[in-house]
Design a protein around this motif. Structure first.
Motif, short mmCIF file in Angstrom:
data_model
loop_
_atom_site.label_atom_id
_atom_site.label_comp_id
_atom_site.label_asym_id
_atom_site.label_seq_id
_atom_site.Cartn_x
_atom_site.Cartn_y
_atom_site.Cartn_z
N LEU A 65 1.60 11.72 5.47
CA LEU A 65 0.81 10.66 6.08
C LEU A 65 1.20 9.33 5.43
O LEU A 65 1.27 9.24 4.19
N PHE B 86 0.06 5.56 4.95
CA PHE B 86 -1.08 4.66 5.08
C PHE B 86 -0.86 3.44 4.18
O PHE B 86 -0.76 3.58 2.95
N LYS B 87 -0.71 2.28 4.81
CA LYS B 87 -0.48 1.02 4.09
C LYS B 87 0.70 1.15 3.12
O LYS B 87 0.60 0.85 1.93
N HIS C 116 2.21 7.90 10.73
CA HIS C 116 1.55 6.68 10.30
C HIS C 116 0.08 6.71 10.74
O HIS C 116 -0.24 7.08 11.87
N VAL C 117 -0.78 6.35 9.83
CA VAL C 117 -2.22 6.40 10.06
C VAL C 117 -2.75 4.98 10.17
O VAL C 117 -2.56 4.16 9.26
N LYS C 118 -3.39 4.69 11.28
CA LYS C 118 -4.03 3.40 11.48
C LYS C 118 -5.50 3.64 11.79
O LYS C 118 -5.84 4.38 12.72
N LEU C 119 -6.36 3.02 11.01
CA LEU C 119 -7.79 3.23 11.14
C LEU C 119 -8.47 2.02 11.77
O LEU C 119 -8.08 0.87 11.53
N VAL D 20 -6.31 2.07 -0.22
CA VAL D 20 -5.56 3.29 -0.48
C VAL D 20 -6.39 4.29 -1.28
O VAL D 20 -6.38 5.50 -1.01
N PHE E 224 -8.94 5.94 0.95
CA PHE E 224 -8.28 6.87 1.88
C PHE E 224 -7.94 8.18 1.16
O PHE E 224 -8.11 9.27 1.72
#
Length: 741
Positions: free
Chosen positions: A61, A63-64, A97-100, A107, A110
């Motif tokens: 995953l 994330f940022k 890629h994770v977009k919330l 981070v 998450f």
């Protein structure tokens, strides 16, 4: 019991009740030590550790700009959000890629959310905003309980990447097999490719989950990854095939094992009944020994326990231990004792079986089970202070057991070759009058001394008289003083007898309850008659120095420059933990010393307070070493910490309940009823061999009355081992001086 106590002064009844109360507290500590064992890692703990170590991850995953290697099956089962997201990129090792939508998610938060999905444990100190958490729950979806989701994952087999196969095909070079040899399990594991055979049962599972729960599977998967077999499986898109030899792990236990790994529960209802799998060696032995065609729940739990040990999975082993103990009965006691005493058995189960025999001895002694109990177990329970049986029944049971064993011995050595013939001893049977009392005495030479004849009630009864006439036991000490039997009976129950020999009465609960009832009635009668009613406080040490009359009594404190230890450190018979573990053990010991039972046991008035403190300390230390998975012999490490660790943190801890450094021999007991005894009855202050250390002042104050040290401080007293010289602190020394109490 009531008849005996009716002749006692109320003060002596009070002393007996106090002794029983102390014994009750010590029994509670002893039971806790018996139940102690290492805590098995839970599903939550193992999955949290799996998230940390990143073992067997199959998707990343992003994330940022931070990468989080995770496990597709776990996240998909736990969160609808990730199930939808990960299904869009099903290939192995995909970077997703994770977009919330929820703002202000950094981070660290998450990562905490991912850990929560693995372990059901959300720890984030910086999050205190209920609104933010509500938005996250709405976006990710609120998961069910972890065990619920793991059960759905197991039942559905969704996204499984491994399969357990049970087979007897252990001679092929491309199979994974486990086999039994020379009473030890040996395993050879290799991968198998290609379609499965229809003759084998296959059970889909997930590599990450079984690897996180079992070091056996983890090492197997790790070896296969290093050999490159895992890469081949990924290329062929086939699950990892793990073939287990049914002579070691029968397929009938497959669902039980997987349920335990996925749900932390050992459910014997999951055993496949009527499975065509070949019986394992232990299963065959169990059926042969019991004469049954089918295995009972106890037999299955015993076999499954060994499988749990083989897989190195504590949750399975401890679950089986609980099942065995829960199903323990008088009829199954002997078989459980035998199995648990074997090298492959459970020491924890053995302790519970012995405790069961101790608690249910009164019932077992009147059943045929008594004759099947081996001598070593009979000695062990008869040595216990907590045996739940009257001494008369104990004596009667010991004699009946010995007569049965002697009868078997006579039948085995009968000279005729044809048993069960008209003239055969076996056919006619051995009569009680045919038994040789001298041979019976030799057979019971290790058992009868454990019977506390001085506590037999009523003191005059047929069982005891017959045993005395047959020469099996010696008459109780009170028999030597018929004119003053009551006084000597009090001494046998509450203090030192005329010979200086004392064994505390067992904590037989009916006697304890009756003694409390008698005491309440006697105190109530005294209050009704107008007499003063007050609590009787019996000191553990004499109040003055003139209560003992032995002119040879002396108190010596020999100097020892170095601690004396009988430990065989060179042979390594006692495992020594590392310093970090040892410090945790000390912290746990101090924590247990604050328990109510430990505090009450040391605060209650009793005849031998010093012995009580040592007993409390021992049971606490025994519980600690068992909780840390060390053998019982490791108690020596806590008792002799200065021998292993030299810094100040491991010096003698006088604040503990009972100093572990003191090595006193016989204990001082107050013979509080000497005021009514005959002139020749004396009590000796026993000599002591004590180390001079930081605990010396506490030790000395325990054995000497306050009046003895009121005239001088401890630092002014010097007692030498090589001469009878007593320094009184005023510059003069008196040779051969003796203190009379």
């Amino acid at each position: 019991m009531r008849e005996m106590l009716s002749l006692w002064p109320v003060e002596d009844v009070k002393v007996l009740v106090q002794e029983y109360e102390v014994s009750s507290m010590i029994k509670e500590l002893s039971s806790a030590a018996s139940l102690a064992r290492p805590t098995a890692h839970s599903l939550r703990y193992d999955l949290s550790r799996l998230y940390d170590c990143k073992f067997c991850t199959d998707v990343d995953l992003i994330f940022k700009n931070n990468c989080f290697p995770v496990h597709r099956a776990i996240l998909s089962a736990r969160s609808p959000f990730f199930r939808t997201l990960l299904s869009q990129q099903p290939e192995y090792g995909a970077q997703v890629h994770v977009k919330l939508k929820t703002p202000d998610i950094d981070v660290g938060l998450f990562s905490s959310l991912l850990r929560y999905l693995y372990s059901d444990d959300f720890v984030e100190e910086n999050v205190g905003n209920a609104e933010l958490l509500g938005q996250l729950a709405k976006e990710f979806g609120v998961p069910n309980a972890l065990e619920h989701d793991m059960k759905l994952l197991l039942d559905s087999g969704e996204l499984s990447d491994a399969v357990l196969i049970f087979s007897m095909d252990s001679d092929t070079g491309d199979s994974s097999s486990c086999h039994h040899s020379n009473d030890s399990y040996h395993c050879m594991a290799q991968s198998v490719h290609g379609p499965s055979r229809t003759s084998r049962f296959e059970f889909p599972c997930h590599r990450a989950i079984i690897a996180s729960r079992s070091p056996f599977f983890r090492n197997l998967i790790n070896r296969r990854a290093k050999s490159g077999e895992e890469l081949t499986e990924r290329t062929l898109r086939t699950p990892s095939r793990i073939i287990l030899d049914e002579s070691v792990i029968p397929r009938r236990y497959a669902f039980v094992l997987l349920t335990a790994l996925y749900q932390d529960t050992v459910d014997m209802g999951c055993v496949l009944k009527g499975s065509p799998s070949l019986c394992s060696l232990s299963e065959i032995q169990a059926m042969v020994s019991t004469g049954r065609c089918q295995m009972t729940v106890l037999d299955e739990a015993m076999e499954l326990y060994q499988i749990g040990q083989f897989l190195d999975t504590q949750i399975i082993s401890q679950g089986c231990e609980d099942i065995i103990v829960d199903n323990l009965t008088s009829e199954s006691l002997v078989s459980v004792l035998h199995w648990s005493a074997e090298p492959h058995g459970s020491k924890w189960v053995h302790r519970q079986a012995v405790a069961f025999l101790t608690e249910e001895f009164a019932q077992i002694s009147h059943s045929p089970v008594l004759f099947d109990i081996e001598k070593e177990y009979l000695i062990e329970v008869l040595s216990s202070d907590n045996l739940q049986s009257s001494e008369q029944d104990v004596l009667n049971s010991a004699i009946r057991w010995g007569e049965h064993q002697l009868t078997k011995r006579i039948e085995e050595r009968e000279p005729n070759l044809l048993s069960h013939t008209a003239h055969s001893v076996t056919k006619k049977g051995v009569k009680k009058r045919d038994l040789n009392d001298a041979e019976l005495h030799d057979l019971l030479s290790e058992i009868l001394p454990l019977v506390r004849t001085e506590h037999i009630l009523p003191p005059v009864n047929d069982v005891l008289n017959n045993a005395i006439k047959r020469g099996l036991v010696e008459p109780p000490s009170a028999y030597s003083y018929p004119d003053n039997m009551v006084l000597h009976t009090i001494g046998a129950w509450t203090g030192i007898t005329a010979s200086g020999y004392f064994r505390k009465p067992r904590l037989f609960l009916p006697y304890f309850e009756e003694a409390k009832n008698v005491l309440e009635e006697r105190l109530s009668q005294d209050c009704d008659s107008g007499q003063k009613c007050r609590a009787i406080h019996m000191s553990a040490i004499p109040d003055t120095l003139y209560m003992l009359e032995d002119k040879d009594a002396s108190l010596t404190l020999p100097y020892s420059g170095s601690p004396v230890s009988t430990l065989d450190v060179v042979s390594g018979s006692i495992p020594v933990p590392d310093r970090a573990t040892f410090m945790k053990m000390l912290e746990r010991e101090q924590e247990l010393q604050q328990l109510k039972s430990a505090q009450e046991a040391t605060s209650l008035v009793c005849t031998d307070k010093r012995s009580v403190r040592k007993s409390v300390a021992f049971h606490i230390q025994l519980r600690v070493v068992r909780e840390f998975g060390l053998p019982d012999s490791a108690v020596e490490i806590l008792q002799n910490s200065h021998y292993y660790y030299s810094n100040s943190s491991s010096k003698c801890r006088c604040r503990h309940v009972g100093c572990v450094q003191s090595q006193g021999g016989h204990q001082l007991r107050q013979y509080h009823f000497l005021r009514n005894s005959s002139p020749n009855m004396t009590q000796t202050l026993p000599s002591r061999n004590l180390e001079r250390n930081n605990c010396a002042e506490s030790t000395l104050s325990d054995v000497m009355p306050d009046i003895a040290i009121a005239t001088t401080s401890l630092s002014q007293i010097s007692v030498f081992a090589d001469s009878d010289v007593l320094d009184l602190g005023n510059g003069s020394r008196d040779k051969n001086s003796t203190v009379y109490i």
